[in-house]
Write an enzyme that holds these catalytic residues in place. Structure first.
Site, PDB file in Angstrom:
ATOM      1  CB  SER A   1     -10.392  -3.712 -12.450  1.00  0.00           C
ATOM      2  OG  SER A   1     -11.639  -4.235 -12.267  1.00  0.00           O
TER       3      SER A   1
ATOM      4  CG  HIS B   1      -7.779  -5.196  -7.819  1.00  0.00           C
ATOM      5  ND1 HIS B   1      -6.889  -5.501  -6.605  1.00  0.00           N
ATOM      6  CD2 HIS B   1      -8.976  -5.798  -7.464  1.00  0.00           C
ATOM      7  CE1 HIS B   1      -7.857  -6.047  -5.727  1.00  0.00           C
ATOM      8  NE2 HIS B   1      -8.976  -6.212  -6.050  1.00  0.00           N
TER       9      HIS B   1
ATOM     10  CB  ILE C   1      -0.821   0.030   1.144  1.00  0.00           C
ATOM     11  CG1 ILE C   1      -1.822  -1.136   1.136  1.00  0.00           C
ATOM     12  CG2 ILE C   1      -1.589   1.182   1.193  1.00  0.00           C
ATOM     13  CD1 ILE C   1      -2.780  -1.470   2.281  1.00  0.00           C
TER      14      ILE C   1
ATOM     15  CG  ASN D   1      -3.115  -1.873  -8.885  1.00  0.00           C
ATOM     16  OD1 ASN D   1      -2.113  -2.543  -9.188  1.00  0.00           O
ATOM     17  ND2 ASN D   1      -4.191  -2.406  -8.293  1.00  0.00           N
TER      18      ASN D   1
ATOM     19  CG  ASP E   1      -7.211  -2.332  -4.780  1.00  0.00           C
ATOM     20  OD1 ASP E   1      -6.285  -2.190  -5.380  1.00  0.00           O
ATOM     21  OD2 ASP E   1      -7.334  -3.595  -4.062  1.00  0.00           O
TER      22      ASP E   1
HETATM   23  C1  GAR Z   1      -2.080 -10.449 -10.813  1.00  0.00           C
HETATM   24  O1  GAR Z   1      -2.932 -11.324 -10.839  1.00  0.00           O
HETATM   25  C2  GAR Z   1      -2.295  -9.022 -10.439  1.00  0.00           C
HETATM   26  O2  GAR Z   1      -3.614  -8.768 -10.816  1.00  0.00           O
HETATM   27  C3  GAR Z   1      -2.503  -9.163  -8.911  1.00  0.00           C
HETATM   28  O3  GAR Z   1      -1.397  -9.989  -8.388  1.00  0.00           O
HETATM   29  C4  GAR Z   1      -1.006 -10.706  -9.569  1.00  0.00           C
HETATM   30  C5  GAR Z   1       0.566 -10.539 -10.147  1.00  0.00           C
HETATM   31  O4  GAR Z   1       0.666 -11.420 -11.023  1.00  0.00           O
HETATM   32  N1  GAR Z   1      -2.485  -7.900  -8.276  1.00  0.00           N
HETATM   33  C6  GAR Z   1      -2.866  -7.664  -7.112  1.00  0.00           C
HETATM   34  O5  GAR Z   1      -3.644  -8.519  -6.490  1.00  0.00           O
HETATM   35  C7  GAR Z   1      -3.021  -6.256  -6.647  1.00  0.00           C
HETATM   36  N2  GAR Z   1      -3.891  -5.974  -5.446  1.00  0.00           N
HETATM   37  P1  GAR Z   1       2.043 -11.346 -11.836  1.00  0.00           P
HETATM   38  O6  GAR Z   1       3.252 -10.956 -10.759  1.00  0.00           O
HETATM   39  O7  GAR Z   1       2.380 -12.595 -12.420  1.00  0.00           O
HETATM   40  O8  GAR Z   1       2.055 -10.254 -12.760  1.00  0.00           O
END
Ligand code: GAR
Length: 211
Positions: A136, A109, A92, A107, A145
């Site tokens: 999103s 999410h 955060i 971002n 978020d």
């Molecule tokens: C993804 O699913 C993204 O949407 C999520 O983390 C993952 C990262 O994957 N983000 C969150 O949860 C943010 N609050 P990656 O490291 O393989 O791109």
């Protein structure tokens, strides 16, 4: 060409999707920096494959959260990025570093915001009995978020889905979603602030859809 800084904590598959799209010629952008808060391999590999080092800013080396955030964004600013992409960045951020950068920070999410900000989004969608889930891309504002949603991708929840199967089906969609939004940014079709998003100079009344 759009200069993009990527903030990543985890495995870095969204970063890799951006790098792959650039390499294929599908995305006219360059990744000017990758910034990590974790020492694990994760996003280091895609960055290295693309010929750039991922900068690690260690939260434990900073006295306060704000010190970390300032150290991080000093480096991000030094990269000369036009757009800052949080791609699996799990910290955060303080309002002090977010507020001045709202018009150029997004971002990704893994939920259909405003549903399920925060963690465990896949399980929460299942627990709620939702028939649809998705991801999103939104404007980063100081509240978690909660910034205006720019675009979403949707998928049907199937009988027997678990958090793991949902996450696995969603991930390739996330990649396409993020690449598309960054492409629109590069094409200067998107303009946003803490309250609203304009696409082709028209005010968005709901998120754009990406398949
Ligand atoms: C993804 O699913 C993204 O949407 C999520 O983390 C993952 C990262 O994957 N983000 C969150 O949860 C943010 N609050 P990656 O490291 O393989 O791109």
């Amino acid at each position: 060409m759009l200069r993009v800084a990527v903030l990543a904590s985890g495995r870095g598959s969204n970063l890799r999707a951006l790098l792959d799209a650039i390499r294929r010629g599908d995305l006219d952008a360059c990744i000017v920096g990758v910034f990590r808060d974790t020492a694990t391999a994760g996003a280091r590999a895609p960055a290295r494959d693309a010929g750039s080092a991922a900068t690690h800013v260690d939260p434990k080396a900073c006295a306060t959260r704000l010190d970390f955030d300032r150290a991080l964004f000093d480096r991000v600013d030094a990269s000369g990025a036009d757009l800052i992409v949080c791609a699996g960045f799990m910290r955060i951020l303080s309002p002090e570093v977010v507020a001045p950068r709202v018009a150029r920070m997004i971002n990704i999410h893994p939920s259909l915001l405003p549903r399920y900000p925060g963690l465990h989004t896949h399980q929460r969608a299942l627990d709620a009995g939702d028939r649809e889930h998705g991801a999103s891309v939104h404007v980063v504002i100081p509240a978690l978020d909660a910034g205006p949603v720019i675009a979403q991708t949707r998928l049907a929840i199937e009988a027997g889905d678990t958090a793991e199967t949902l996450a696995a089906r969603l991930l390739p969609r996330e990649h396409r979603l993020l690449v598309q939004v960054v492409r629109w940014c590069g094409e200067r079709r998107l303009r946003f602030d803490a309250e609203r998003v304009h696409f082709d100079e028209r005010l968005l009344t709901g998120p754009l859809a990406v398949d």
